[in-house]
Scaffold this motif. Structure first.
Motif, short mmCIF file in Angstrom:
data_model
loop_
_atom_site.label_atom_id
_atom_site.label_comp_id
_atom_site.label_asym_id
_atom_site.label_seq_id
_atom_site.Cartn_x
_atom_site.Cartn_y
_atom_site.Cartn_z
N LEU A 91 -6.93 -9.83 -2.56
CA LEU A 91 -7.07 -9.54 -1.22
C LEU A 91 -5.66 -9.64 -0.56
O LEU A 91 -5.17 -9.03 0.14
CB LEU A 91 -7.96 -10.44 -0.39
CG LEU A 91 -9.49 -10.24 -0.59
CD1 LEU A 91 -10.24 -11.41 0.00
CD2 LEU A 91 -9.82 -9.07 -0.57
N SER A 92 -4.75 -10.57 -1.23
CA SER A 92 -3.37 -10.62 -0.70
C SER A 92 -2.41 -9.66 -1.10
O SER A 92 -1.77 -8.87 -0.44
CB SER A 92 -2.95 -11.96 -1.44
OG SER A 92 -3.60 -13.15 -0.85
N ILE A 93 -2.74 -9.11 -2.30
CA ILE A 93 -2.06 -8.06 -2.90
C ILE A 93 -2.71 -6.82 -1.88
O ILE A 93 -1.78 -5.91 -1.56
CB ILE A 93 -2.54 -7.68 -4.51
CG1 ILE A 93 -1.86 -8.90 -5.02
CG2 ILE A 93 -1.95 -6.25 -4.91
CD1 ILE A 93 -2.27 -8.60 -6.58
N ALA A 94 -3.87 -6.57 -1.66
CA ALA A 94 -4.38 -5.35 -0.98
C ALA A 94 -3.77 -5.41 0.44
O ALA A 94 -3.43 -4.21 0.90
CB ALA A 94 -5.76 -5.45 -0.93
N SER A 95 -3.59 -6.47 0.95
CA SER A 95 -3.06 -6.52 2.36
C SER A 95 -1.71 -6.42 2.29
O SER A 95 -1.25 -5.56 2.90
CB SER A 95 -3.50 -7.90 2.91
OG SER A 95 -2.59 -8.18 4.12
N ALA A 96 -0.84 -6.77 1.33
CA ALA A 96 0.57 -6.48 1.13
C ALA A 96 0.80 -5.37 1.01
O ALA A 96 1.91 -4.72 1.37
CB ALA A 96 1.28 -7.54 0.06
N THR A 97 -0.02 -4.50 0.08
CA THR A 97 0.21 -3.11 -0.22
C THR A 97 -0.43 -2.00 0.72
O THR A 97 -0.05 -0.67 0.39
CB THR A 97 -0.20 -2.87 -1.78
OG1 THR A 97 -1.51 -3.21 -1.88
CG2 THR A 97 0.72 -3.46 -2.55
N GLY A 98 -1.04 -2.58 1.51
CA GLY A 98 -1.59 -1.48 2.43
C GLY A 98 -2.88 -0.97 2.15
O GLY A 98 -3.35 -0.10 2.64
N LEU A 99 -3.50 -1.42 1.03
CA LEU A 99 -4.67 -0.91 0.61
C LEU A 99 -5.99 -1.56 1.36
O LEU A 99 -6.98 -0.77 1.74
CB LEU A 99 -4.96 -1.45 -0.64
CG LEU A 99 -4.35 -0.90 -2.06
CD1 LEU A 99 -4.48 -1.51 -3.28
CD2 LEU A 99 -4.51 0.55 -2.19
N MET A 100 -5.71 -2.53 2.41
CA MET A 100 -6.71 -2.95 3.32
C MET A 100 -5.88 -3.47 4.47
O MET A 100 -4.95 -3.94 4.46
CB MET A 100 -7.55 -4.21 2.66
CG MET A 100 -8.33 -4.27 1.47
SD MET A 100 -9.46 -5.51 1.35
CE MET A 100 -10.21 -5.08 -0.23
N SER A 101 -6.47 -2.87 5.67
CA SER A 101 -6.22 -3.39 6.99
C SER A 101 -6.40 -4.91 7.36
O SER A 101 -7.23 -5.43 6.69
CB SER A 101 -6.64 -2.44 7.84
OG SER A 101 -7.84 -2.37 8.23
N PRO A 102 -5.77 -5.44 8.12
CA PRO A 102 -6.25 -6.93 8.77
C PRO A 102 -7.79 -6.79 9.00
O PRO A 102 -8.46 -7.61 8.99
CB PRO A 102 -5.37 -6.93 9.90
CG PRO A 102 -4.08 -6.17 9.53
CD PRO A 102 -4.57 -4.90 9.01
N MET A 103 -8.17 -5.72 9.91
CA MET A 103 -9.70 -5.62 10.09
C MET A 103 -10.45 -5.74 8.94
O MET A 103 -11.58 -6.53 8.85
CB MET A 103 -9.84 -4.39 10.92
CG MET A 103 -11.23 -4.06 11.25
SD MET A 103 -11.67 -2.52 12.27
CE MET A 103 -13.27 -2.30 12.02
#
Length: 292
Positions: A53-65
């Motif tokens: 989830l940290s990787i996904a957040s940092a790379t833009g794969l997942m938004s904060p929402m």
């Protein structure tokens, strides 16, 4: 001495894998998390999930929402085993709604990677598109937290039920052939390994955990094993309603086969491998997802 055609196919597979590795590696972390949780190394698995989830957040794969929605579902699911009565019923209904939203990709903020775009498994097969999903696999972790008993296997396997489930799988192909839903076609596309990893972990494992490990177990605990198997199979079929009435019927039969496999063994990997084996056989030996 190997035939040149086989050598060329091997090269095509390797070339495809090397071309996609720079963009698909985060999903390998996700798959590792799934494997750890599935083998009851829950602490390691959840730690790897946090890393993913940290990787996904940092790379833009997942938004904060999207991250917040995942956290809400996982934390809520982890509380369910401690609830009783109406709060437990309401909590499980809310979890099912959350799972449906995730599985149907209804929540924005997840950049599900289009890894195959309008490809054909063979010359007689219809074209299809494959995404590496981020939202749907979160269902796997949530239902395991909500219903941890799904991983406890039977001490004695119910062999008749298991055999019946296994026999339904070739029977389903015969049914598909008789109705023209599939046609024989032997093919090994260069992208089959990526398809297999995605199908096994992001699709089959998630769907079997939800429909068999969670729904079938929960329904069986209230209405008995027969009711649980039948209800979960029908719900699995209805989940494919977008593909038309015929697909609902075929999916319900596949759900029944996998449901019998889970009922007979109480080992989640059994229906997962039945589901995956069916899909992989479909890809290699028949027109996939259907004929032109």
């Amino acid at each position: 001495m190997r035939h040149h055609g086989a050598h060329d196919k091997d090269e095509a597979i390797v070339t495809f894998l090397l071309s996609v590795m720079p963009i698909v590696w985060p999903w390998l972390v996700l798959i590792s998390a799934q494997l750890m949780v599935l083998t009851r190394r829950t602490g390691i698995g959840l730690s790897l999930l946090v890393l993913f989830l940290s990787i996904a957040s940092a790379t833009g794969l997942m938004s904060p929402m999207a991250i917040a929605a995942v956290a809400f579902g996982l934390v809520g699911a982890s509380l369910l085993p401690h609830l009783k009565g109406w709060p437990a019923v309401a909590g499980h209904l809310l979890l099912i709604l959350w799972c449906l939203v995730m599985g149907a990709h209804l929540l924005p903020g997840f950049e599900n990677l289009k890894i195959l775009d309008q490809v054909q498994a063979g010359t007689g097969s219809a074209s299809f598109t494959l995404h590496l999903n981020l939202d749907k696999p979160m269902v796997f972790f949530a239902v395991l937290l909500a219903w941890p008993g799904m991983l406890r296997g039977n001490t004695q396997i119910k062999r008749t039920a298991l055999l019946a489930g296994l026999l339904l799988l070739p029977g389903l192909f015969l049914l598909g052939l008789s109705f023209g839903a599939v046609q024989p076609e032997f093919t090994v596309p260069p992208w089959w390994l990526v398809f297999a990893l995605s199908n096994l972990f992001l699709t089959c494992l998630t769907e079997e955990a939800f429909f068999r490990g969670y729904l079938q177990s929960a329904i069986s605990s209230r209405f008995g094993a027969v009711g649980g198997v039948i209800a979960a199979s029908l719900l699995f079929g209805l989940a494919h309603v977008a593909g038309g009435p015929a697909l609902v019927v075929f999916a319900s039969i596949l759900g029944l086969a996998c449901g019998l496999g889970y009922y007979a063994t109480r080992r989640l990997w059994v229906p997962v491998m039945m589901h995956f084996g069916f899909n992989l056989t479909h890809l290699f030996l028949f027109t996939y997802p259907g004929p032109l």
